[in-house]
Design a protein around this motif. Structure first.
Motif, PDB file in Angstrom:
ATOM      1  N   ASP A   1      43.678  38.498  43.513  1.00  0.00           N
ATOM      2  CA  ASP A   1      45.057  38.209  43.872  1.00  0.00           C
ATOM      3  C   ASP A   1      45.609  37.124  42.941  1.00  0.00           C
ATOM      4  O   ASP A   1      45.136  35.996  42.943  1.00  0.00           O
ATOM      5  CB  ASP A   1      45.134  37.727  45.325  1.00  0.00           C
ATOM      6  CG  ASP A   1      46.562  37.591  45.817  1.00  0.00           C
ATOM      7  OD1 ASP A   1      47.475  37.827  45.010  1.00  0.00           O
ATOM      8  OD2 ASP A   1      46.746  37.241  46.993  1.00  0.00           O
TER       9      ASP A   1
ATOM     10  N   SER B   1      48.920  36.377  42.957  1.00  0.00           N
ATOM     11  CA  SER B   1      50.279  36.101  43.423  1.00  0.00           C
ATOM     12  C   SER B   1      50.604  34.622  43.401  1.00  0.00           C
ATOM     13  O   SER B   1      51.755  34.239  43.267  1.00  0.00           O
ATOM     14  CB  SER B   1      50.463  36.648  44.846  1.00  0.00           C
ATOM     15  OG  SER B   1      49.571  36.023  45.735  1.00  0.00           O
TER      16      SER B   1
ATOM     17  N   ILE C   1      55.482  44.315  50.796  1.00  0.00           N
ATOM     18  CA  ILE C   1      55.596  45.017  49.507  1.00  0.00           C
ATOM     19  C   ILE C   1      56.104  44.084  48.422  1.00  0.00           C
ATOM     20  O   ILE C   1      55.613  44.094  47.282  1.00  0.00           O
ATOM     21  CB  ILE C   1      56.524  46.239  49.661  1.00  0.00           C
ATOM     22  CG1 ILE C   1      55.891  47.277  50.597  1.00  0.00           C
ATOM     23  CG2 ILE C   1      56.820  46.875  48.304  1.00  0.00           C
ATOM     24  CD1 ILE C   1      56.810  48.433  50.951  1.00  0.00           C
ATOM     25  N   ASN C   2      57.073  43.243  48.747  1.00  0.00           N
ATOM     26  CA  ASN C   2      57.697  42.372  47.756  1.00  0.00           C
ATOM     27  C   ASN C   2      56.881  41.102  47.483  1.00  0.00           C
ATOM     28  O   ASN C   2      56.655  40.736  46.328  1.00  0.00           O
ATOM     29  CB  ASN C   2      59.109  42.026  48.205  1.00  0.00           C
ATOM     30  CG  ASN C   2      59.882  41.250  47.151  1.00  0.00           C
ATOM     31  OD1 ASN C   2      60.516  40.243  47.454  1.00  0.00           O
ATOM     32  ND2 ASN C   2      59.842  41.700  45.904  1.00  0.00           N
TER      33      ASN C   2
ATOM     34  N   TRP D   1      52.317  42.400  47.665  1.00  0.00           N
ATOM     35  CA  TRP D   1      51.944  43.394  46.658  1.00  0.00           C
ATOM     36  C   TRP D   1      52.670  43.174  45.331  1.00  0.00           C
ATOM     37  O   TRP D   1      52.352  43.835  44.346  1.00  0.00           O
ATOM     38  CB  TRP D   1      52.238  44.798  47.179  1.00  0.00           C
ATOM     39  CG  TRP D   1      51.394  45.181  48.349  1.00  0.00           C
ATOM     40  CD1 TRP D   1      50.319  44.517  48.846  1.00  0.00           C
ATOM     41  CD2 TRP D   1      51.546  46.348  49.169  1.00  0.00           C
ATOM     42  NE1 TRP D   1      49.793  45.177  49.928  1.00  0.00           N
ATOM     43  CE2 TRP D   1      50.526  46.308  50.156  1.00  0.00           C
ATOM     44  CE3 TRP D   1      52.428  47.412  49.179  1.00  0.00           C
ATOM     45  CZ2 TRP D   1      50.383  47.295  51.126  1.00  0.00           C
ATOM     46  CZ3 TRP D   1      52.297  48.406  50.141  1.00  0.00           C
ATOM     47  CH2 TRP D   1      51.276  48.341  51.102  1.00  0.00           C
ATOM     48  N   ASN D   2      53.675  42.287  45.338  1.00  0.00           N
ATOM     49  CA  ASN D   2      54.421  41.939  44.124  1.00  0.00           C
ATOM     50  C   ASN D   2      55.107  43.146  43.488  1.00  0.00           C
ATOM     51  O   ASN D   2      55.184  43.263  42.266  1.00  0.00           O
ATOM     52  CB  ASN D   2      53.498  41.270  43.091  1.00  0.00           C
ATOM     53  CG  ASN D   2      52.833  40.027  43.641  1.00  0.00           C
ATOM     54  OD1 ASN D   2      53.493  39.151  44.190  1.00  0.00           O
ATOM     55  ND2 ASN D   2      51.514  39.961  43.506  1.00  0.00           N
ATOM     56  N   ARG D   3      55.603  44.040  44.338  1.00  0.00           N
ATOM     57  CA  ARG D   3      56.386  45.164  43.843  1.00  0.00           C
ATOM     58  C   ARG D   3      57.865  44.774  43.814  1.00  0.00           C
ATOM     59  O   ARG D   3      58.297  43.876  44.515  1.00  0.00           O
ATOM     60  CB  ARG D   3      56.177  46.400  44.736  1.00  0.00           C
ATOM     61  CG  ARG D   3      54.755  46.898  44.761  1.00  0.00           C
ATOM     62  CD  ARG D   3      54.362  47.484  43.408  1.00  0.00           C
ATOM     63  NE  ARG D   3      53.029  48.062  43.447  1.00  0.00           N
ATOM     64  CZ  ARG D   3      51.922  47.442  43.072  1.00  0.00           C
ATOM     65  NH1 ARG D   3      52.005  46.190  42.648  1.00  0.00           N
ATOM     66  NH2 ARG D   3      50.751  48.032  43.117  1.00  0.00           N
ATOM     67  N   HIS D   4      58.612  45.500  43.033  1.00  0.00           N
ATOM     68  CA  HIS D   4      60.040  45.215  42.909  1.00  0.00           C
ATOM     69  C   HIS D   4      60.732  45.413  44.249  1.00  0.00           C
ATOM     70  O   HIS D   4      60.313  46.240  45.075  1.00  0.00           O
ATOM     71  CB  HIS D   4      60.669  46.126  41.850  1.00  0.00           C
ATOM     72  CG  HIS D   4      62.006  45.642  41.365  1.00  0.00           C
ATOM     73  ND1 HIS D   4      63.177  45.946  42.030  1.00  0.00           N
ATOM     74  CD2 HIS D   4      62.348  44.867  40.303  1.00  0.00           C
ATOM     75  CE1 HIS D   4      64.199  45.389  41.381  1.00  0.00           C
ATOM     76  NE2 HIS D   4      63.725  44.729  40.331  1.00  0.00           N
TER      77      HIS D   4
ATOM     78  N   PHE E   1      61.525  48.900  45.852  1.00  0.00           N
ATOM     79  CA  PHE E   1      60.562  49.639  46.686  1.00  0.00           C
ATOM     80  C   PHE E   1      60.655  49.202  48.151  1.00  0.00           C
ATOM     81  O   PHE E   1      60.502  50.029  49.063  1.00  0.00           O
ATOM     82  CB  PHE E   1      59.144  49.427  46.151  1.00  0.00           C
ATOM     83  CG  PHE E   1      58.908  50.008  44.791  1.00  0.00           C
ATOM     84  CD1 PHE E   1      58.662  51.358  44.627  1.00  0.00           C
ATOM     85  CD2 PHE E   1      58.962  49.203  43.662  1.00  0.00           C
ATOM     86  CE1 PHE E   1      58.438  51.900  43.380  1.00  0.00           C
ATOM     87  CE2 PHE E   1      58.741  49.729  42.405  1.00  0.00           C
ATOM     88  CZ  PHE E   1      58.487  51.084  42.255  1.00  0.00           C
ATOM     89  N   SER E   2      60.903  47.927  48.376  1.00  0.00           N
ATOM     90  CA  SER E   2      61.073  47.438  49.747  1.00  0.00           C
ATOM     91  C   SER E   2      62.306  48.055  50.388  1.00  0.00           C
ATOM     92  O   SER E   2      62.281  48.458  51.559  1.00  0.00           O
ATOM     93  CB  SER E   2      61.187  45.911  49.744  1.00  0.00           C
ATOM     94  OG  SER E   2      60.033  45.312  49.220  1.00  0.00           O
TER      95      SER E   2
END
Length: 775
Positions: free
Chosen positions: A119, A121, A428-429, A432-435, A438-439
C-alpha cells in the motif's frame, strides 16, 4: 504443483464451511419472496407475463446486486481479510483523517498490519475532495452517523431475521394440517426461545452440522425448482430476458413499482456475506456463491414462477404449494433446520457488530464472553442476547403475518446495502486510489437501482416497515449519544490533565509517602498525567512505590499482533519509578479468559528497562511529552532478564515471603485477604507466579536495582485505580445538549457495566476515584 493443490484444497474446504455461516439468510429467501411480491394491487394481475416479469426482476436483482456488486466489488474492499460496515469505516479512517477516535498516535501507523502489503497510499498527495472532508468536522460526523445507521440496521436485522425465518419455515403447517395460525405462531415462539437460550453454550458442538444442512437445503430447493420447470412450464426460461421486466411494468404500472418491496427480499442476507468475510476468504466465498448458491436460487425462483404461471390461486403460499406431496415433509424439516442455522449466523453477526461498536467507543459497556473451546471468533453478549430475544418475540407475536415482518426486514436489508453503496465510492477513491470518475459511476449505477428499491420499501412503512424505522432510530440514538458523551468526557480529561512541569517539580517522592506495591492507574489519555492521579493524592497523600499509567485503546484495524500491543514509556526521571503502558487492540480483538495481564505488564516494563539501558529504541518509537515510548516485542534479541517461577508459598496458601510486605499489613488484613482468595480461586491464580531478576551483568547498576524494585512492587501488591468520571452540561447550555448529556448519556452510563467489570479487575484490588466535569 503441490502448493497449488494445497491452495485449491484450502479454498474448497473454506467454501464448504462458508455455507453454514455466510449463505443461510440469503438461501431461505424463496420461502417468502413471491408471497410478498404478489401482495396488494399486484394480486389483480394474475397473468403469465406478470409472473415471468416478476421472475425476471428477481433474476436480474440477484445478478446485479448480489453477484456483480458484492462478489466483484465489495468483497475486494476487505480490511486485512475482514468485512462489514466497520471494516469500510476503518479503512477510510486509516487512509484519511476521518476518524473521531481519541488517542490516535503516529506510532499506531507503524503497526505491521496498519497498512496493507504494497500500500503506497500514504505517499500519495492528498486530493482536494479528501482535504475538504478532513478539514470539515461536520463531514466526519456525518460519515460516522452514516456508519452508525448501517450498524443499527445490522442489529435490526438481527431482530427481524429469526422472526421471519422461523415463522416462514413453519408456515406450511397451516396449509397442510388443521393447525390454526395462532398455534403455529406459538410453535415459532417456542423455537425462538430455545434458540436464544442456548446461545450462551456456544455453537462449537453443532457448528459442523451447519454446512451440510445448508447444502442439503440448497440442493433440495434446486431439485424442486427443476421439477416444477419440467412439469409445469418449460418455457419459463424466456423470462431470463430483461424484456419481460419492461412488459411487467407496462402491464402493472404503479402496482408493479409497489411490488418491488417484495422483490428486494431475494437479496436479503447478501450483506451478511461481506460481514462474515473474516472467517473465510473472498475466493472461497465467490466459489461457493457462483458454483452452488447462485444457480440453486435461480432454479428455485424459476421453478416457482413456472408453477405459479399455471396455478395463480397458490400465490398466498407459493413455496410450499409448489412442493410435490411426497417431498413436503422432508422439505419442511429442512426449511426449519435451515431457518435455525440462518438465525444463528445472524445472531452471531449481531454480537460481533455490537462488540465492534463498543471497541470504537460507540456503544455502552456490555459483557463480552469468549471461551477458548468455542469456534474461533465466536462471542456471546448476554445483554444483547436477551434484548434481541424479547424484541424478536414481540415482532413475531405482534405482527403474526409473515408478510408484514418481511416488509420490515426488506427495508432494513436494503437500507444497509444502500449505506454500503455510499461508502464504496470513498473506498474506490481514497483506498484504491482510483479516479473519482469510477466512484461516480459506481454510485450512479448501483445507487440508482437501490434507490428505486428503497423508495418502494418506504411505501411499506404502514404495513410493517415502521418497526424498522423505530428500531434503527432507537439503536442509532443510543450509539451516537454514547459516542458523543464519551468524546466529551475524553476532552475534559485531556483539558484537565496535569502538566509534566508540575510533576517534575515535586521531586522523586512526589511529595507523598510511598508504600510497597504497584499502582495501575487506568486512563484514556495516551500522554500526560490524568487528573485522577492528583485527585487521589489530594485526598490521600500516599501511593505505591511503582506507578503505571495504563491506557487501553482501540486502533482502527481488525487485529493487533500480540507482539506489538504494548507500547511502554517512562514518565519523569528513572528515580520516579513511573511508567506509561499503552495497550493497543483491534476492533475485533477479544480478550480471552485466563490472560494474565499483570505478568505480561511486568515482563513488558522489564523489557523496556533493558532496551532503554542498551540505548535501543528501534523504529517503532513515539515521542511525547513524557519521553520516548517503545513497542516492546516478545522477539527482542535481548530476551527477558526476569525468570518466572511458581511460588510454593502461594500454592500452600501461606503469606508472601517478602518481609516488607508481610510487616506492612495488619494480621486482620492478611486474614481477610486469605479468606477472599479462598472464595475467589481465580485471584489466587493471578498471584501464583513470582518474578526475580536473572543473574546477569548489566552495564548500568541502576538497571538491576530498578528491576528489583519492579519485581518487589508486583509481588507486594497490585492495585487498580480507575477513574469514575461524571459529566454534566452547564445550565446555560442549549436544551439539546443538556438533554443528551444530563439525561440520555447519564442514563446509559448508570445502567451499563462498570469499567472494573469490563477490565476484569478483582474487586478487592479496585480503587475508584470520582471526577466531576461540567461541559
Amino acid at each position: 504443483m503441490a502448493d497449488r493443490r494445497n491452495r485449491c484444497n484450502q479454498v474448497l474446504l473454506l467454501a464448504y464451511q462458508s455455507f453454514g455461516l455466510v449463505f443461510g439468510d440469503l438461501s431461505i429467501s424463496p420461502l417468502y419472496v413471491y408471497k410478498c411480491t404478489f401482495y396488494g394491487g399486484l394480486r389483480h394481475h394474475q397473468t403469465e407475463d406478470t409472473i415471468f416479469g416478476a421472475f425476471s426482476l428477481i433474476f436480474w436483482t440477484i445478478t446485479l446486486l448480489s453477484l456483480i456488486k458484492y462478489m466483484v466489488f465489495v468483497l475486494s474492499a476487505d480490511d486485512n481479510g475482514e468485512g462489514g460496515i466497520f471494516a469500510l469505516y476503518a479503512l477510510l479512517c486509516r487512509h484519511a483523517r476521518f476518524s473521531l477516535l481519541p488517542n490516535q498516535q503516529a506510532a499506531d501507523e507503524e503497526i505491521s498490519t496498519y497498512y496493507g502489503s504494497g500500500d503506497a497510499s500514504r505517499n500519495l498527495p492528498s486530493s482536494a475532495f479528501k482535504s475538504l472532508i478532513e478539514r470539515n468536522k461536520r463531514s466526519k460526523t456525518a460519515l460516522l452517523i452514516l456508519v452508525l445507521v448501517g450498524t443499527s440496521m445490522v442489529i435490526t436485522i438481527g431482530v427481524l431475521t429469526p422472526a421471519i425465518s422461523v415463522s416462514s419455515s413453519i408456515d406450511g403447517l397451516v396449509a397442510k394440517t388443521s393447525l390454526k395460525h395462532s398455534t403455529v405462531v406459538m410453535i415459532a415462539c417456542a423455537l425462538l426461545v430455545g434458540l436464544f437460550v442456548l446461545q450462551h453454550r456456544g455453537t462449537n458442538k453443532v457448528a459442523f452440522l451447519f454446512a451440510p444442512i445448508m447444502i442439503l437445503w440448497l440442493l433440495s430447493i434446486a431439485t424442486v425448482g427443476l421439477y416444477n420447470i419440467v412439469t409445469w412450464n418449460p418455457s419459463v426460461y424466456k423470462a431470463l430476458s430483461p424484456y419481460y421486466i419492461y412488459i411487467f411494468f407496462r402491464d402493472t404500472g404503479i402496482d408493479g413499482w409497489l411490488s418491488l418491496g417484495g422483490i428486494l427480499l431475494c437479496i436479503t442476507g447478501t450483506e451478511a456475506i461481506f460481514a462474515e468475510l473474516g472467517q473465510f476468504t473472498a475466493t472461497s466465498i465467490r466459489f461457493a456463491f457462483c458454483c452452488v448458491v447462485y444457480p440453486c436460487l435461480v432454479l428455485q425462483y424459476m421453478g416457482q414462477a413456472a408453477f405459479l404461471s399455471k396455478n395463480f390461486s397458490a400465490l398466498p403460499s407459493s413455496f410450499y404449494s409448489s412442493i410435490p406431496d411426497p417431498f413436503f415433509w422432508p422439505v419442511l424439516i429442512m426449511a426449519m433446520l435451515a431457518a435455525m442455522v440462518a438465525s444463528q449466523a445472524v445472531i452471531f453477526a449481531t454480537f460481533s457488530i455490537v462488540k465492534q461498536c463498543y471497541a470504537l467507543g460507540c456503544f455502552p459497556r456490555v459483557k463480552i464472553v469468549h471461551k477458548p473451546r468455542w469456534v474461533l471468533g465466536q462471542i456471546y453478549i448476554p445483554e444483547i442476547n436477551w434484548v434481541v430475544m424479547i424484541l424478536t418475540l414481540a415482532v413475531t407475536i405482534g405482527f403474526q403475518d409473515t408478510r408484514h415482518i418481511a416488509f420490515a426486514f426488506g427495508l432494513a436489508c436494503m437500507t444497509l446495502a444502500f449505506v454500503t453503496t455510499w461508502l464504496m465510492p470513498l473506498i474506490i477513491n481514497f483506498v484504491w486510489n482510483r479516479h473519482i470518475v469510477f466512484s461516480v459511476l459506481f454510485i450512479l449505477f448501483f445507487g440508482t437501482i437501490e434507490l428505486v428499491f428503497v423508495a418502494s420499501a418506504l411505501v411499506k412503512i404502514p404495513k410493517g416497515g415502521w418497526i424498522t424505522l423505530f428500531l434503527s432510530l432507537f439503536f442509532t440514538f443510543i450509539t451516537y449519544v454514547w459516542h458523543y458523551g464519551s468524546r466529551k468526557k475524553y476532552l475534559c480529561d485531556q483539558h484537565n490533565k496535569v502538566p509534566m512541569k508540575q510533576i517534575l517539580s515535586l521531586g522523586p517522592s512526589l511529595g507523598i509517602i510511598k508504600v510497597p506495591g504497584m499502582g495501575l492507574i487506568y486512563t484514556e489519555l495516551a500522554s500526560g498525567v490524568p487528573s485522577t492521579f492528583t485527585h487521589f493524592l489530594t485526598n490521600l497523600p500516599a501511593f505505591y512505590q511503582v506507578v503505571v499509567f495504563v491506557c487501553c485503546k482501540t486502533v482502527p484495524i481488525p487485529y493487533v499482533p500480540q507482539k506489538e500491543r504494548y507500547l511502554i514509556g517512562r514518565i519523569g526521571p528513572k528515580t520516579y519509578r513511573m511508567y506509561r503502558c499503552i495497550i493497543r487492540a483491534g476492533y475485533k480483538d477479544v480478550n480471552k479468559d485466563g490472560d494474565d495481564f499483570e505478568d505480561e505488564l511486568v515482563m513488558s516494563i522489564a523489557e523496556f528497562i533493558q532496551l532503554e539501558s542498551e540505548g535501543y529504541g528501534g523504529s517503532n518509537t513515539d515521542r511525547s511529552i513524557d519521553g520516548r515510548l517503545a513497542v516492546v516485542k516478545a522477539s527482542n534479541k535481548f530476551g527477558t532478564r526476569l525468570s518466572r517461577s511458581i511460588s510454593e508459598a502461594n500454592i500452600a496458601g501461606s503469606s508472601r515471603s517478602q518481609p516488607t510486605v508481610t510487616n506492612s499489613k495488619s494480621p486482620a488484613l492478611l486474614r481477610l485477604r486469605a479468606e477472599y482468595e479462598q472464595e475467589l480461586p481465580r485471584l489466587s491464580m493471578r498471584r501464583m507466579f513470582q518474578f526475580r531478576p536473572m543473574d546477569t551483568k548489566f552495564r548500568q547498576p541502576q538497571v538491576k536495582e530498578e528491576l528489583f524494585d519492579l519485581v518487589n512492587a508486583k509481588d507486594a501488591e497490585v492495585a487498580y485505580i480507575v477513574g469514575h468520571g461524571h459529566v454534566k452540561a452547564k445550565r446555560n447550555s442549549v436544551f439539546v445538549k443538556r438533554l443528551v448529556i444530563n439525561v440520555a448519556y447519564s442514563f446509559l452510563r448508570k445502567n451499563c457495566r462498570s469499567p472494573g467489570v469490563m477490565l476484569n479487575i478483582p474487586h478487592i484490588c479496585l480503587i475508584k476515584v470520582g471526577m466531576n466535569y461540567s461541559l
